[in-house]
Enzyme design. Structure first.
Site, PDB file in Angstrom:
ATOM      1  N   LEU A 286       0.853  -1.197   0.000  1.00 51.53           N
ATOM      2  CA  LEU A 286       0.000   0.000   0.000  1.00 51.53           C
ATOM      3  C   LEU A 286       0.881   1.237   0.000  1.00 51.53           C
ATOM      4  O   LEU A 286       1.843   1.321   0.778  1.00 51.53           O
ATOM      5  CB  LEU A 286      -0.892   0.041   1.244  1.00 51.53           C
ATOM      6  CG  LEU A 286      -2.067  -0.934   1.345  1.00 51.53           C
ATOM      7  CD1 LEU A 286      -2.714  -0.794   2.719  1.00 51.53           C
ATOM      8  CD2 LEU A 286      -3.091  -0.657   0.258  1.00 51.53           C
ATOM      9  N   HIS A 287       0.544   2.205  -0.856  1.00 57.13           N
ATOM     10  CA  HIS A 287       1.313   3.451  -0.831  1.00 57.13           C
ATOM     11  C   HIS A 287       0.536   4.663  -1.339  1.00 57.13           C
ATOM     12  O   HIS A 287       0.954   5.791  -1.140  1.00 57.13           O
ATOM     13  CB  HIS A 287       2.574   3.307  -1.686  1.00 57.13           C
ATOM     14  CG  HIS A 287       2.305   3.293  -3.166  1.00 57.13           C
ATOM     15  ND1 HIS A 287       1.822   2.174  -3.818  1.00 57.13           N
ATOM     16  CD2 HIS A 287       2.419   4.246  -4.103  1.00 57.13           C
ATOM     17  CE1 HIS A 287       1.669   2.447  -5.092  1.00 57.13           C
ATOM     18  NE2 HIS A 287       2.011   3.702  -5.306  1.00 57.13           N
ATOM     19  N   ARG A 288      -0.606   4.450  -2.005  1.00 57.65           N
ATOM     20  CA  ARG A 288      -1.302   5.588  -2.623  1.00 57.65           C
ATOM     21  C   ARG A 288      -1.861   6.526  -1.563  1.00 57.65           C
ATOM     22  O   ARG A 288      -2.431   6.083  -0.564  1.00 57.65           O
ATOM     23  CB  ARG A 288      -2.420   5.105  -3.544  1.00 57.65           C
ATOM     24  CG  ARG A 288      -1.890   4.410  -4.786  1.00 57.65           C
ATOM     25  CD  ARG A 288      -2.975   4.125  -5.802  1.00 57.65           C
ATOM     26  NE  ARG A 288      -2.411   3.437  -6.958  1.00 57.65           N
ATOM     27  CZ  ARG A 288      -1.849   4.064  -7.995  1.00 57.65           C
ATOM     28  NH1 ARG A 288      -1.821   5.380  -8.029  1.00 57.65           N
ATOM     29  NH2 ARG A 288      -1.350   3.376  -8.998  1.00 57.65           N
TER      30      ARG A 288
END
Length: 384
Positions: free
Chosen positions: A213-215
């Site tokens: 996850l990074h957005r």
């Protein structure tokens, strides 16, 4: 006859995966091009940069702009400011950009204002969600691009609707899959990777899943992020989940004080892993949870069920032919689909057309003669 000069741009870690096979083909073939490799430094962790260069067998860049983080406006402006002198110094005949990050748009804008044609690899993808910065980068870059290389047929339909000439569009396949096929034989086993990173042996006993996850839409909003973690923690009771932590995500976990969601038995937090480690773990994972575009593509070729934690995707071919499932960010939907896929894995997963590891070669076959035409035309204009 002048030797054409091609400047290749990478700004973020997924860009390295895309640019690696292109550089390799152009450097090892009889392409008769002079290559310049520029890293904007948009992702700037020195340890991660080094590991990506090493694992992808990419040479060190000719220049690193060391832009680092900032708001989208700050980062885009600083890339443009630092890239313009590089253009002046090297005088390339064309600039090649990949993907949809701020570096892609910023360098394209500088190049086209200098009357230098832009080549966009992975053109035409659309999520139709203008709240995503990547969507704006994609759409604007494609409007000023001279040569569009696309990964799936839907991209051609989008470009044609936006007024792009068919002559500029070339369906070549997916360079990320070139990297996957190239490096898959070199990856370590999941057991070796788990042991080297000090993860629990219980992971292998019960199998495992992967989370990335990074957005900003997922990790910058505490309520959204906490809902996702709640769902992942529930799923982890059935399937231990390994969560290699993007630096941005790690920062948000500390900021929002969400450390309690992680423990050594089930939802397992690790340092960032390099490309080969992620690939090795994905290869034998039971499930992958992600908001990454590239991982949607890689899991489709690996035939590993993928749950995309977004409301849309710019890669519909992964839903139609691959192993991808668009589940959004509702915790109940995430849990329901995860359990469904664990009980009844999707069958008859097909590799999308031209995702065969030869995209970079197709790009070179089109790009090299095109570059010579551009260089010859520039010489004639100077003489005139």
């Amino acid at each position: 006859m002048p030797i054409p000069k091609l400047m290749c741009i990478a700004g973020a870690r997924p860009n390295f995966v895309k640019i690696a096979p292109i550089l390799k083909v152009l450097e090892t073939s009889q392409s008769s091009l002079m290559l310049q490799f520029i890293h904007t430094g948009q992702h700037y962790d020195s340890d991660l940069d080094a590991s990506f260069f090493a694992s992808l067998e990419i040479r060190q860049p000719d220049e690193n702009l060391e832009v680092h983080s900032g708001t989208h406006a700050e980062q885009t402006a600083l890339i443009m400011q630092r890239f313009e002198p590089i253009i002046e110094r090297y005088q390339p005949d064309a600039v090649l950009v990949v993907g949809d990050v701020n570096s892609t748009l910023a360098c394209s804008l500088v190049a086209v204002k200098k009357a230098i044609p832009v080549i966009h690899v992975e053109a035409g993808l659309r999520s139709f969600d203008d709240s995503m910065p990547e969507e704006i980068n994609r759409k604007l870059t494609d409007q000023i691009t001279a040569l569009h290389f696309i990964t799936e047929q839907s991209a051609k339909e989008h470009l044609l609707k936006e007024g792009i000439s068919p002559a500029k569009i070339h369906f070549v396949g997916n360079v990320m899959i070139d990297s996957l096929f190239s490096f898959l034989p070199k990856v370590k086993t999941a057991s070796e990777i788990i042991n080297e990173n000090g993860l629990s042996a219980a992971v292998l006993a019960k199998h495992y899943g992967i989370v990335t996850l990074h957005r900003p839409s997922n990790v910058d909003d505490k309520a959204v992020f906490e809902n996702i973690l709640t769902a992942l923690q529930t799923v982890s009771q059935d399937l231990p989940l390994i969560f290699p932590m993007h630096p941005r995500t790690q920062q948000k976990i500390k900021q929002f004080r969400l450390e309690s969601y992680f423990n050594k038995q089930n939802l397992i937090y690790t340092k960032p892993l390099n490309y080969l480690e992620i690939l090795g773990l994905m290869k034998t994972a039971k499930l992958v949870f992600t908001d990454s575009g590239g991982i949607q593509e890689e899991t489709s070729v690996l035939k590993v069920p993928c749950l995309t934690l977004r409301e849309n995707t710019e890669r519909p071919i992964t839903l139609e032919k691959g192993s991808n499932h668009l589940v959004g960010i509702n915790p109940q939907n995430i849990i329901k689909m995860a359990r469904q896929l664990l009980e009844h894995p999707k069958q008859m997963i097909h590799t999308p057309p031209l995702w065969d590891g030869k995209a970079a070669h197709r790009i070179a076959e089109i790009l090299v003669p095109w570059m010579h035409e551009v260089a010859s035309s520039k010489k004639e204009q100077k003489v005139a």
